[in-house]
Design an enzyme around this catalytic site. Structure first.
Site, PDB file in Angstrom:
ATOM      1  N   HIS A   6     -13.838 -43.731   2.501  1.00 42.89           N
ATOM      2  CA  HIS A   6     -13.798 -45.010   1.985  1.00 42.89           C
ATOM      3  C   HIS A   6     -12.481 -45.814   1.710  1.00 42.89           C
ATOM      4  CE1 HIS A   6     -18.005 -44.958   0.927  1.00 42.89           C
ATOM      5  NE2 HIS A   6     -17.613 -43.500   0.743  1.00 42.89           N
ATOM      6  N   HIS A  51     -15.445 -38.763   6.815  1.00 41.38           N
ATOM      7  CA  HIS A  51     -16.105 -39.769   5.970  1.00 41.38           C
ATOM      8  C   HIS A  51     -15.208 -40.189   4.719  1.00 41.38           C
ATOM      9  CE1 HIS A  51     -19.796 -40.754   3.129  1.00 41.38           C
ATOM     10  NE2 HIS A  51     -18.610 -41.085   2.542  1.00 41.38           N
ATOM     11  N   LYS A  56     -24.665 -46.080   9.366  1.00 41.15           N
ATOM     12  CA  LYS A  56     -24.796 -45.312   8.088  1.00 41.15           C
ATOM     13  C   LYS A  56     -25.657 -45.801   7.189  1.00 41.15           C
ATOM     14  CE  LYS A  56     -23.509 -43.190   4.333  1.00 41.15           C
ATOM     15  NZ  LYS A  56     -22.622 -42.715   3.787  1.00 41.15           N
ATOM     16  N   HIS A 103     -21.845 -35.398   3.087  1.00 44.32           N
ATOM     17  CA  HIS A 103     -21.393 -34.895   1.667  1.00 44.32           C
ATOM     18  C   HIS A 103     -22.210 -34.007   0.894  1.00 44.32           C
ATOM     19  CE1 HIS A 103     -23.429 -38.625   0.771  1.00 44.32           C
ATOM     20  NE2 HIS A 103     -22.312 -39.238   0.671  1.00 44.32           N
ATOM     21  N   HIS A 119     -26.581 -40.739   3.755  1.00 45.52           N
ATOM     22  CA  HIS A 119     -26.342 -40.429   2.484  1.00 45.52           C
ATOM     23  C   HIS A 119     -27.713 -40.026   2.139  1.00 45.52           C
ATOM     24  CE1 HIS A 119     -24.795 -40.921  -1.870  1.00 45.52           C
ATOM     25  NE2 HIS A 119     -25.937 -40.758  -2.031  1.00 45.52           N
ATOM     26  N   LEU A 123     -21.580 -39.542  -5.948  1.00 41.66           N
ATOM     27  CA  LEU A 123     -22.777 -39.146  -5.761  1.00 41.66           C
ATOM     28  C   LEU A 123     -22.769 -38.730  -4.285  1.00 41.66           C
ATOM     29  CD1 LEU A 123     -24.508 -42.492  -7.491  1.00 41.66           C
ATOM     30  CD2 LEU A 123     -25.070 -39.906  -7.704  1.00 41.66           C
ATOM     31  N   ARG A 144     -11.929 -49.136   1.352  1.00 43.93           N
ATOM     32  CA  ARG A 144     -11.939 -50.538   0.687  1.00 43.93           C
ATOM     33  C   ARG A 144     -11.182 -51.738   1.644  1.00 43.93           C
ATOM     34  NH1 ARG A 144     -15.810 -47.660  -1.770  1.00 43.93           N
ATOM     35  NH2 ARG A 144     -14.984 -46.714  -3.700  1.00 43.93           N
ATOM     36  N   ASP A 162     -15.012 -38.044   1.418  1.00 42.49           N
ATOM     37  CA  ASP A 162     -15.626 -39.008   0.481  1.00 42.49           C
ATOM     38  C   ASP A 162     -14.739 -39.576  -0.371  1.00 42.49           C
ATOM     39  OD1 ASP A 162     -17.512 -40.791  -0.146  1.00 42.49           O
ATOM     40  OD2 ASP A 162     -18.635 -39.226  -1.317  1.00 42.49           O
TER      41      ASP A 162
HETATM   42  C1  NCD Z   1     -18.944 -44.041  -2.748  1.00 46.88           C
HETATM   43  C2  NCD Z   1     -18.068 -45.172  -3.032  1.00 46.88           C
HETATM   44  O1  NCD Z   1     -17.365 -45.173  -4.087  1.00 46.88           O
HETATM   45  O2  NCD Z   1     -18.060 -46.027  -2.142  1.00 46.88           O
HETATM   46  N1  NCD Z   1     -19.011 -43.154  -4.112  1.00 46.88           N
HETATM   47  C3  NCD Z   1     -19.365 -41.985  -4.105  1.00 46.88           C
HETATM   48  O3  NCD Z   1     -19.753 -41.528  -5.298  1.00 46.88           O
HETATM   49  N2  NCD Z   1     -19.320 -41.106  -3.102  1.00 46.88           N
HETATM   50  C4  NCD Z   1     -20.206 -44.288  -2.092  1.00 46.88           C
HETATM   51  C5  NCD Z   1     -20.717 -42.972  -1.399  1.00 46.88           C
HETATM   52  O4  NCD Z   1     -20.382 -42.641  -0.317  1.00 46.88           O
HETATM   53  O5  NCD Z   1     -21.845 -42.418  -2.002  1.00 46.88           O
HETATM   54 ZN    ZN Z   2     -19.014 -41.908   0.617  1.00 39.96          ZN
END
Ligand code: NCD
Ligand code: ZN
Length: 352
Positions: free
Chosen positions: A17, A15, A100, A175, A137, A220, A19, A249
């Site tokens: 991110h 998992h 997702k 998560h 999520h 989150l 960007r 995450d």
């Molecule tokens: C994530 C994000 O910033 O893209 N933020 C987070 O608090 N985990 C989005 C997500 O996975 O919930």
């Molecule tokens: Zn995430």
């Protein structure tokens, strides 16, 4: 006394991110340095909701990496109210591994998320049929439900009914943060597993809120009470530990977005994720369970081989940088300026 060290099969991040654009270029080396593969989250703006967008995004990710043969970006599609059975079929043909589910408004960039998952049952059935995973999520967005209870309520309102209706759909409960989620995963069948982040294993809500609000701990699902952190630790090392695997995450945001009157959710942990998982398992005398969590359980659940490289970590303290600079702006990592206990030994020149 010799330095404590451990070698394990190279991990994956289930998992992540990364960007896009200049942020992607700046953050991806932190993950490729540690991980063999990563499940790439599709919550860009606009979301990655069709196959062509996912393939284009994969291309941009791979062209940002110097050693392309040693890393694989596993792509996901963002489930929306408009996702069709045809999209699922195209995704399957294109090698997209998962969809997702963001309940609409649950978290950062989830405006296009699903309003009522039960209206998408035919789409989920197609995913079940084709063996595509659903990554969830798991938080309700009902404004009447307290933010600390949203995961627990999601289990009853959404997860249990979905599992009843689509029993062989492979689901990753992502998560997870609560004792209720741990016990739900432990008692579920083998079609359901969960990822756990380093920060939810390391911190409780006192760490985030006592002595001043710490925006870089805000993510989150929100970090919970100590009893939940303890339950997560038990989950990842206990009798059913094979049902849990690493998903960092890591979610980078510019400093001004986090340190704001309305700071956004997301913790940037990619530079030290593997080191933190190692520290966590070491602290509870469970280093023998580290490799299954970081490197074996995930591929098994996804039906993929484990990585064929090894990585080595040594117990040697390391000070996390105060920030990373991107285009003249700063991203603040988790534990900025603080000491962590373990270091990954680089076999490449990429040292942060
Ligand atoms: C994530 C994000 O910033 O893209 N933020 C987070 O608090 N985990 C989005 C997500 O996975 O919930
Ligand atoms: Zn995430």
């Amino acid at each position: 006394m010799s330095t404590k060290r451990i070698s394990i099969i190279q991990p994956d991040d289930w998992h992540l991110h990364v960007r896009d654009g200049s942020i992607l270029k700046a953050v991806i080396p932190f993950s490729t340095r540690q991980m063999g593969r990563a499940i790439i989250m599709p919550n860009l703006i606009p979301p990655v909701a069709d196959v062509q967008s996912a393939l284009d995004y994969q291309q941009r990710i791979m062209s940002s990496i110097s050693k392309q043969d040693s890393f694989q970006a596993l792509m996901t599609l963002y489930l929306t109210d408009k996702t069709s059975i045809e999209t699922v079929q195209q995704a399957h043909r294109a090698g997209i591994v998962a969809f997702k589910l963001y309940p609409q408004g649950a978290t950062t960039n989830s405006e296009s998320g699903v309003t009522d998952i039960f209206k998408l049952l035919p789409v989920l059935e197609e995913m079940q049929k084709l063996g595509i995973l659903l990554l969830i999520h798991g938080e309700v967005t009902d404004s009447k439900v307290d933010i600390f209870d949203r995961e627990k309520v999601f289990i009853d309102r959404v997860l249990i009914p979905i599992k009843k209706q689509i029993p062989e759909l492979k689901i990753v409960f992502e998560h997870i943060t609560t004792a209720e989620a741990v016990s739900f995963v432990e008692t579920s069948d083998h079609y359901l597993a969960a990822t756990v982040t380093p920060h939810h294993l390391l911190f409780n809500r006192n760490d985030m809120l006592v002595g001043g609000i710490k925006p870089h701990y805000y993510c989150l699902p929100i970090i919970k009470r100590e009893l939940h952190r303890k339950a997560l630790l038990k989950g990842v090392t206990g009798k059913h530990h094979h049902k849990f695997f690493a998903g960092t995450d890591s979610a980078p945001h510019m400093q001004h977005k986090k340190e704001s009157v309305c700071g956004c959710a997301g913790v940037f942990n990619a530079p030290i994720a593997l080191e933190l998982y190692t520290e966590i398992f070491d602290k509870i005398d469970a280093l023998d369970k580290l490799e299954t969590f970081t490197s074996i359980n995930g591929p098994k659940f996804y039906g993929l081989p484990v990585n064929n490289r090894q990585v080595t970590l040594v117990k040697k303290s390391y000070q996390v940088p105060d920030f990373y600079e991107i285009n003249g702006e700063k991203i603040i990592p988790l534990l900025a300026g603080q000491e962590i206990a373990w270091q990954l030994i680089d076999d490449e020149e990429t040292k942060f």
